[in-house]
Design a protein around this motif. Structure first.
Motif, short mmCIF file in Angstrom:
data_model
loop_
_atom_site.label_atom_id
_atom_site.label_comp_id
_atom_site.label_asym_id
_atom_site.label_seq_id
_atom_site.Cartn_x
_atom_site.Cartn_y
_atom_site.Cartn_z
N VAL B 138 0.84 -1.20 0.00
CA VAL B 138 0.00 0.00 0.00
C VAL B 138 0.87 1.25 0.00
O VAL B 138 0.50 2.30 -0.52
CB VAL B 138 -0.94 0.00 1.23
N VAL B 139 2.07 1.13 0.59
CA VAL B 139 2.96 2.26 0.74
C VAL B 139 3.69 2.59 -0.57
O VAL B 139 4.11 3.72 -0.80
CB VAL B 139 3.98 1.96 1.87
N MET B 140 3.81 1.61 -1.45
CA MET B 140 4.54 1.84 -2.69
C MET B 140 3.72 2.69 -3.67
O MET B 140 2.59 2.33 -3.99
CB MET B 140 4.90 0.50 -3.34
N PRO B 141 4.28 3.81 -4.15
CA PRO B 141 3.54 4.63 -5.11
C PRO B 141 3.22 3.84 -6.38
O PRO B 141 4.02 2.97 -6.79
CB PRO B 141 4.49 5.79 -5.41
N ALA B 142 2.09 4.13 -7.01
CA ALA B 142 1.64 3.36 -8.17
C ALA B 142 2.67 3.36 -9.29
O ALA B 142 2.92 2.34 -9.93
CB ALA B 142 0.30 3.92 -8.67
N VAL B 143 3.27 4.52 -9.54
CA VAL B 143 4.23 4.61 -10.63
C VAL B 143 5.47 3.76 -10.34
O VAL B 143 5.99 3.07 -11.22
CB VAL B 143 4.61 6.08 -10.89
N VAL B 144 5.92 3.80 -9.09
CA VAL B 144 7.06 2.97 -8.69
C VAL B 144 6.72 1.50 -8.87
O VAL B 144 7.52 0.72 -9.39
CB VAL B 144 7.46 3.27 -7.23
N MET B 145 5.50 1.15 -8.46
CA MET B 145 5.07 -0.24 -8.60
C MET B 145 5.14 -0.66 -10.07
O MET B 145 5.64 -1.74 -10.40
CB MET B 145 3.64 -0.39 -8.07
N ALA B 146 4.65 0.19 -10.95
CA ALA B 146 4.67 -0.13 -12.38
C ALA B 146 6.10 -0.35 -12.86
O ALA B 146 6.39 -1.29 -13.59
CB ALA B 146 4.00 0.99 -13.17
N VAL B 147 7.01 0.52 -12.43
CA VAL B 147 8.40 0.44 -12.87
C VAL B 147 9.07 -0.83 -12.34
O VAL B 147 9.72 -1.58 -13.09
CB VAL B 147 9.16 1.70 -12.40
N VAL B 148 8.88 -1.10 -11.05
CA VAL B 148 9.53 -2.26 -10.43
C VAL B 148 9.01 -3.56 -11.03
O VAL B 148 9.78 -4.47 -11.35
CB VAL B 148 9.34 -2.24 -8.90
N TRP B 149 7.69 -3.63 -11.22
CA TRP B 149 7.15 -4.89 -11.76
C TRP B 149 7.47 -5.07 -13.23
O TRP B 149 7.59 -6.19 -13.71
CB TRP B 149 5.63 -4.96 -11.51
N THR B 150 7.62 -3.98 -13.96
CA THR B 150 8.07 -4.11 -15.35
C THR B 150 9.43 -4.80 -15.37
O THR B 150 9.69 -5.68 -16.19
CB THR B 150 8.18 -2.73 -16.02
N PHE B 151 10.29 -4.38 -14.42
CA PHE B 151 11.62 -4.98 -14.32
C PHE B 151 11.52 -6.46 -13.94
O PHE B 151 12.19 -7.32 -14.52
CB PHE B 151 12.43 -4.19 -13.29
N MET B 152 10.66 -6.75 -12.97
CA MET B 152 10.54 -8.14 -12.51
C MET B 152 9.94 -9.05 -13.57
O MET B 152 10.18 -10.25 -13.58
CB MET B 152 9.70 -8.20 -11.23
N TYR B 153 9.13 -8.45 -14.46
CA TYR B 153 8.46 -9.22 -15.51
C TYR B 153 9.33 -9.41 -16.76
O TYR B 153 8.86 -9.97 -17.75
CB TYR B 153 7.17 -8.51 -15.94
N GLN B 154 10.58 -8.90 -16.74
CA GLN B 154 11.45 -9.09 -17.91
C GLN B 154 11.64 -10.58 -18.22
O GLN B 154 11.52 -11.41 -17.32
CB GLN B 154 12.82 -8.45 -17.66
N GLN B 155 11.97 -10.85 -19.48
CA GLN B 155 12.12 -12.25 -19.90
C GLN B 155 13.12 -13.00 -19.00
O GLN B 155 12.86 -14.13 -18.59
CB GLN B 155 12.57 -12.30 -21.37
N ASP B 156 14.26 -12.35 -18.67
CA ASP B 156 15.25 -12.98 -17.79
C ASP B 156 15.08 -12.51 -16.36
O ASP B 156 15.99 -12.63 -15.54
CB ASP B 156 16.69 -12.61 -18.25
N GLY B 157 13.94 -11.94 -16.06
CA GLY B 157 13.73 -11.31 -14.75
C GLY B 157 13.46 -12.29 -13.64
O GLY B 157 13.41 -13.52 -13.84
N VAL B 158 13.26 -11.74 -12.46
CA VAL B 158 13.19 -12.57 -11.26
C VAL B 158 11.92 -13.42 -11.22
O VAL B 158 11.92 -14.51 -10.66
CB VAL B 158 13.33 -11.68 -10.00
N MET B 159 10.85 -12.96 -11.83
CA MET B 159 9.61 -13.75 -11.81
C MET B 159 9.81 -15.08 -12.54
O MET B 159 9.40 -16.14 -12.07
CB MET B 159 8.46 -12.96 -12.45
N ASN B 160 10.46 -14.99 -13.72
CA ASN B 160 10.72 -16.22 -14.46
C ASN B 160 11.73 -17.11 -13.76
O ASN B 160 11.65 -18.33 -13.84
CB ASN B 160 11.17 -15.89 -15.88
N THR B 161 12.68 -16.48 -13.04
CA THR B 161 13.63 -17.28 -12.25
C THR B 161 12.88 -18.09 -11.19
O THR B 161 13.12 -19.29 -11.04
CB THR B 161 14.62 -16.34 -11.53
N ILE B 162 11.97 -17.43 -10.49
CA ILE B 162 11.23 -18.12 -9.43
C ILE B 162 10.37 -19.24 -10.04
O ILE B 162 10.30 -20.34 -9.49
CB ILE B 162 10.38 -17.11 -8.63
N LEU B 163 9.73 -18.95 -11.18
CA LEU B 163 8.95 -20.00 -11.84
C LEU B 163 9.85 -21.17 -12.21
O LEU B 163 9.43 -22.33 -12.12
CB LEU B 163 8.26 -19.44 -13.09
#
Lengths: 299, 316
Positions: B138-163
């Motif tokens: 809730v504390v994270m600003p919406a724009v920051v959230m968009a930026v951080v998750w864009t990074f996490m959603y990269q093809q070689d990003g951390v989300m795919n690593t965890i998957l």
């Protein structure tokens, strides 16, 4: 129902004690259940915190190790340079200043105007009172995304594009804020106000010296809620601001991302800095912050 | 109680919305000076809302019947904009995307946030710490959230690593039109759940403990207690959460704007994004206003359905 905004989330001592005693009494079964609950909540906490950790650690990771395999959870070596590089790439000091000015002014405006309106609506009887309240409430169904086109035309006709007035004035009052303050003021005894009147205090003085101090929990809730929303404003500045000196932080961050999208260490460094004000506010006002959001849910 | 105030409180009408605590007078003694004061302090709020909310809404209705490009004055075209919209596949797709976004973010958020609130509504080790940790999104600003998750959603990003850890092939997240909307919905849920959890928790703690004690004495199980005590008493909170959630989901803009710009193709072009593009990239103010009116109608329809749904349950 008039209810106390400060009551809900707080761990009222007696309730907590009672629950602890009850938990003891139920013995082993409950403790095992609690362990499972604890495990679930820990997992949820990891999901909630992972993006924060990833943002922070990535801002400190060397750019060439950003997508290293295996993943570098702890940056090594630590890349502090991303912060000054990102900060210097755009006018971020200015964006921070603009966002702070806008968020503070909007918050102060809401505290004052919503309280005044709510006081008028709860403690005075006059024709048109009910209609006024319904009109104010109905603005909650008119989000900016619906009205932005004509609002832009109106603000433009005032000559307020690229100005602080344009960023602040349309948001000085929020129907929701009036609603929140009204719910709280219903619980303030009228006798106290009447007594001050008999003592000869002026109406404005009564409001300022008696009503406002009594409303402190609701004011804190409203301040936190409003500040968070104002710090988040994105679509409106995007519409009316083209002058770089007036950009707010969200605009700056999104612009930086589209310009420096592949320099992830720098983008994450700016993301960390952009989160910092809210995170600090939360850190120091944890209970008030959570109660502020919870207080917005009171009927 | 004085006879004056008791006869006043007996009067029907607006007064009934005030608190009815006996022995406490809800209203100050009226007088013309006081009424003037009441109007004076109400006026700033009314004025600001009139100029920056109601006037724009009325103007949106007017502009929706015109053709207006900001250069030449608005030209009356009647219902033409609305007729055009019904035949515009991009607009229909945008409405569809918004409806999917709203329903698929609101429906999971309710049980998730209520479930967490129930888990927190008990004595628990490190309760405050865990609550604060889970509240952080809730504390994270919406724009920051968009930026951080864009990074996490990269093809070689951390989300795919965890998957990868659990043996799932990399997901294209924002890059494929079949997954982009779901990726955006997921992070909306990530930020909304803790917000409504806290509101539900406040609602739960407002339920008197005695009800649960009584249920226990009667031998009610935990499901029965939830079904017949918690849920009915939580109904006002539930209605509020659904209404707030629908409005917030309906007006989502920053996240799809920054993460995908509405793409790939038009997979994440929610209604506010389309309105923004029509107005401020194509300068078709008439069409954008017509879309705003449609969005307003959708919000109204949602509100109507919600209120009907919740009042009908009450009658049973």
């Amino acid at each position: 129902m008039p209810s106390d905004v400060s009551a809900p989330v707080s761990n009222g001592k007696p309730g907590r004690l009672r629950r602890l005693i009850a938990a003891r009494a139920e013995g082993e079964a409950l403790r095992k259940g609690n362990l499972l609950v604890l495990a679930v909540l820990l997992l949820v906490a990891v999901v909630a915190l992972l993006p924060f950790y990833w943002m922070l650690s990535s801002s400190l990771r060397m750019p060439d190790q950003m997508f290293a395999n295996p993943v570098q959870w702890i940056p090594n070596p630590i890349n502090w340079a991303s912060y000054p590089e990102a900060w210097g790439a755009q006018n971020f000091g200015r964006y921070f200043f603009n966002s702070s000015v806008v968020a503070v002014l909007i918050t102060l405006g809401n505290l004052l105007f919503c309280s005044l309106a709510a006081y008028s609506l709860t403690k005075f009887r006059f024709r048109g009172r009910h209609l006024s309240f319904m009109l104010i409430l109905s603005t909650m169904m008119l989000p900016l995304e619906i009205t932005m086109v004509p609002l832009f035309l109106i603000v433009n006709s005032f000559g307020w594009t690229n100005s602080y007035q344009g960023l602040v004035v349309p948001f000085l009052v929020e129907g929701f804020g009036v609603f929140l303050m009204r719910q709280y003021m219903l619980s303030i005894p009228t006798d106290v106000i009447e007594a001050a009147r008999i003592d000869g205090a002026s109406e404005l003085r009564i409001f300022w010296m008696i009503v406002m101090p009594l409303c402190k929990p609701a004011l804190v809730a409203l301040a936190i809620f409003t500040f968070r929303e104002a710090w988040d404003l994105y679509i409106w500045p995007l519409v009316i601001i083209t002058d770089d000196a007036l950009r707010t932080l969200p605009l700056g961050i999104s612009l930086f991302m589209s310009g420096y999208g592949t320099a992830w260490d720098q983008v994450m460094a700016i993301a960390v800095l952009g989160t910092l004000p809210m995170a600090l506010l939360f850190f120091f006002l944890q209970r008030a912050f959570i109660q502020g959001i919870a207080g917005t849910g009171l009927k | 109680m004085s006879p004056v105030s008791s006869s006043r409180s007996a009067r029907p009408g607006p007064a009934s919305s005030g608190p009815k605590t006996p022995g406490r007078r809800p209203w100050l003694t009226p007088g013309s000076k006081q009424t003037a004061f009441a109007w004076a302090i109400l006026l700033p709020a009314l004025l600001i809302l009139a100029i920056f909310r109601f006037l724009p809404m009325l103007e949106a209705f007017y502009l929706s019947f015109t053709d207006y490009d900001l250069i030449s004055p608005p030209r009356w075209v009647g219902l033409q904009n609305f007729i055009d919209l019904t035949q515009d596949p991009l607009f229909l797709k945008s409405v569809q995307v918004s409806l999917i976004y709203v329903s698929c973010s609101v429906i999971p958020v309710i049980p998730l946030s209520l479930g967490l609130a129930i888990l927190f509504n008990r004595a628990l080790l490190a309760r405050n710490f865990l609550r604060s940790a889970i509240f952080m999104p809730v504390v994270m600003p919406a724009v920051v959230m968009a930026v951080v998750w864009t990074f996490m959603y990269q093809q070689d990003g951390v989300m795919n690593t965890i998957l990868g850890w659990v043996g799932i092939d990399p997901v294209p997240w924002l890059r494929s039109s079949s997954t982009a909307l779901w990726s955006v919905i997921m992070i909306g849920i990530w930020r909304a759940v803790p917000y409504y959890m806290v509101i539900f928790l406040a609602g739960l703690q407002a339920i008197p403990r005695d009800y649960y004690d009584a249920a226990k004495i009667d031998g009610a199980g935990s499901w029965a207690t939830f079904r017949y005590i918690t849920l009915p008493l939580l109904k006002p909170t539930m209605l509020l959460v659904v209404v707030m959630n629908v409005i917030v989901a309906m007006k989502v803009f920053a996240v799809p704007m920054i993460m995908t710009g509405g793409g790939p193709g038009d997979a994440t072009r929610v209604l506010p994004l389309f309105i923004y593009q029509t107005a401020f990239e194509f300068f078709d103010m008439g069409k954008a206003s017509a879309m705003s009116v449609v969005m307003f109608a959708i919000l109204m329809a949602f509100a109507f359905i919600q209120v009907r749904l919740f009042t009908r349950k009450e009658e049973q």
